[in-house]
Write a protein that holds these residues in place. Structure first.
Motif: not given
Lengths: 338, 338
Positions: A160-178, B39-48
């Motif tokens: 969910e946090v990953l989704q938040l950090s790619v939100a509104k970013n059109m450069e998101t790839t299919e791999d990011d989405y997956l 608290a680490g994660s590849d999703v940067e926003m998490i440790p931040e």
């Protein structure tokens, strides 16, 4: 050799979730009882908020996976009832928190809990249900099941946090989405299916088979959900179409349309998704582009790809009514788009 | 017989948290390492987001209770490190969600995570930390510790919802208030202390002693916190004074002042707390009433009452440096008001 006789419309008979529902009916009644009991509290607001969502007519697919997986493997105790309830509570807690995160007004045709009781109650009742889920798992006493479900809880939140950090970013790839949908949706499907063989104490191969089935079913399920948000395979403007678009959510139909589009079309997508220009006229334009580039059809093809992996994951298991019901669910999830 | 020589100001030597800090120093370094790692994660926003709060200088009293309780009882493994870290993560998750629920701008003199990264990130990173907490507990493998901590997670959330439902209601009784702080604060102190004897595998009496110590210390701690929000024992207007008042939060100083006040004063409290008239002039008037009715002094007396229970709970345990450090913490928590 038999001859395949096509039905009149040239399609095979639609798959149904009914066999799964029928096979798990008695167990699901016990799950539903436990849901009501464990969502109870002397603090009145808790059952009010919890039951608003619990009674809103979700399919309860996830707990049915746990029940069917355990029964298929000959389990006869009642640990699967508690684990199935835990899985549903984890899902409900996620929905309550999602509505706050997405600032959603409606879910399943009803006002969201946060619109009625506020963000505060949604956050806290979600936390309560998550706590209750863990208590039920602890009550079952399987450290393996606890490991699988607590890991899923972390992974879901991470997704969910990953989704938040790619939100509104059109450069998101299919791999990011997956990566997002694997974590936020498929991980719980996988865990729900995997705890079945865990309580049934079967061998590692069956546990891996069910986990893979759940993971790939979850991916197919979410891909189809994202297609449905643009109106299903026909991309018609219908009710509730375009919620993802209005929220600037990047899903595969958008990713494909953007990547396949012209420079000018890509600028349109950036203005819409990144710039927030998501009014009705732009939604109609987006649907036109999605149609032109076959983005829904190809998202469904991706879903079918994962559906096939889910099907193959179950192949080594002996034939049974439960196995067939789990296979039917794959097709059912994908055929929802029609 | 010795003679007690009063210090110049007529008070005994101030109690300190330092003995506890010193005794748990080596273990806390390992806890701090584990906090950073989990608290680490590849999703940067998490440790931040997590590190923003983790590095903001909380006292980490709760994990120190776990460490000291385990060491006091002769435990020499490393399960207490993981459980102490789980306890701190549960606390951090609660703070992240609390800031969203209370719509707080500042915590510990810094902007809250929700002001920097938004409510969404605060909710989801809180969920992630809770998931990580459960994974660490599962890793320890003690179903008893899991039971205690998962129950605490439910109870904390239940207490927060209860607080929400009594919010801005001047008819809240001291008993209602106690039920809230017992659940939202004291339950985690109790669980933190109780998992010490659980990993040390000592007898039930010691487990109950530490649990009771933690519970009553937690009550004293929260009562004093609520006094501090009105400026400590002197009720001076200082920095950060009156946050609870502005949020319409019902704490014991308000409950006592309201109940002891005249009809006219009770109307003032209703206008302020229920009606939201909580500007600076009304805060000054509130402080005046709180002073007139001795509400801070008597809230501190309540805290001392629970502090005495915490002290007596530990009485049967043999004397040791750890025991003395835990006793000192009681006085330290209460003397913060001066």
């Amino acid at each position: 050799m038999g001859v395949v006789i096509p039905l009149e419309d040239g399609k095979s008979k639609p798959a149904s979730v009914k066999p799964l529902v029928d096979l798990t009916k008695a167990d699901m009644e016990r799950v539903n009882q436990l849901i009501l009991s464990k969502a109870g509290s002397d603090v009145e607001m808790i059952p009010e908020v919890a039951n608003h969502l619990i009674s809103s007519g979700g399919k309860r697919l996830r707990p049915m996976l746990t029940l069917a997986a355990a029964s298929m493997l000959g389990y006869e105790g009642d640990a699967h009832i508690k684990l199935a309830t835990s899985v549903e509570f984890m899902h409900t807690a996620t929905l309550l928190h999602d509505d706050v995160v997405d600032e959603s007004d409606m879910r399943r045709g009803k006002s969201t809990a946060r619109m009625i009781w506020g963000n505060q109650a949604s956050v806290l009742v979600g936390d309560f249900l998550l706590g209750q889920a863990f208590r039920m798992m602890v009550d079952v006493g399987s450290l393996e099941a606890l490991d699988v479900l607590s890991t899923a809880a972390s992974v879901i939140a991470e997704g969910e946090v990953l989704q938040l950090s790619v939100a509104k970013n059109m450069e998101t790839t299919e791999d990011d989405y997956l990566a997002v949908i694997r974590a936020k949706t498929a991980a719980l499907f996988a865990a729900a299916a995997e705890v079945g063989p865990i309580v049934a104490k079967t061998d590692r191969a069956q546990r891996n088979a069910l986990k893979s089935y759940g993971m790939n079913l979850g991916l197919a399920f979410q891909l189809v959900d994202d297609v449905l948000d643009y109106g299903g395979s026909s991309a018609d403007l219908g009710k509730n179409v375009g919620d993802d678009f209005r929220e600037g959510k990047i899903t595969l139909p958008v990713i494909l349309s953007y990547r396949r589009g012209s420079q000018e079309e890509r600028e349109f997508w950036r203005r819409a998704i990144e710039g927030g220009e998501t009014g009705d006229a732009n939604l109609e334009k987006a649907l036109g582009l999605i149609n032109r580039y076959g983005a829904l059809k190809d998202t469904i093809a991706r879903a079918e790809h994962y559906g096939t992996i889910a099907r193959d994951a179950l192949a080594p298991l002996p034939a049974s009514a439960h196995k067939q019901a789990l296979l039917d669910v794959i097709d059912f999830c994908i055929q929802r788009v029609n």
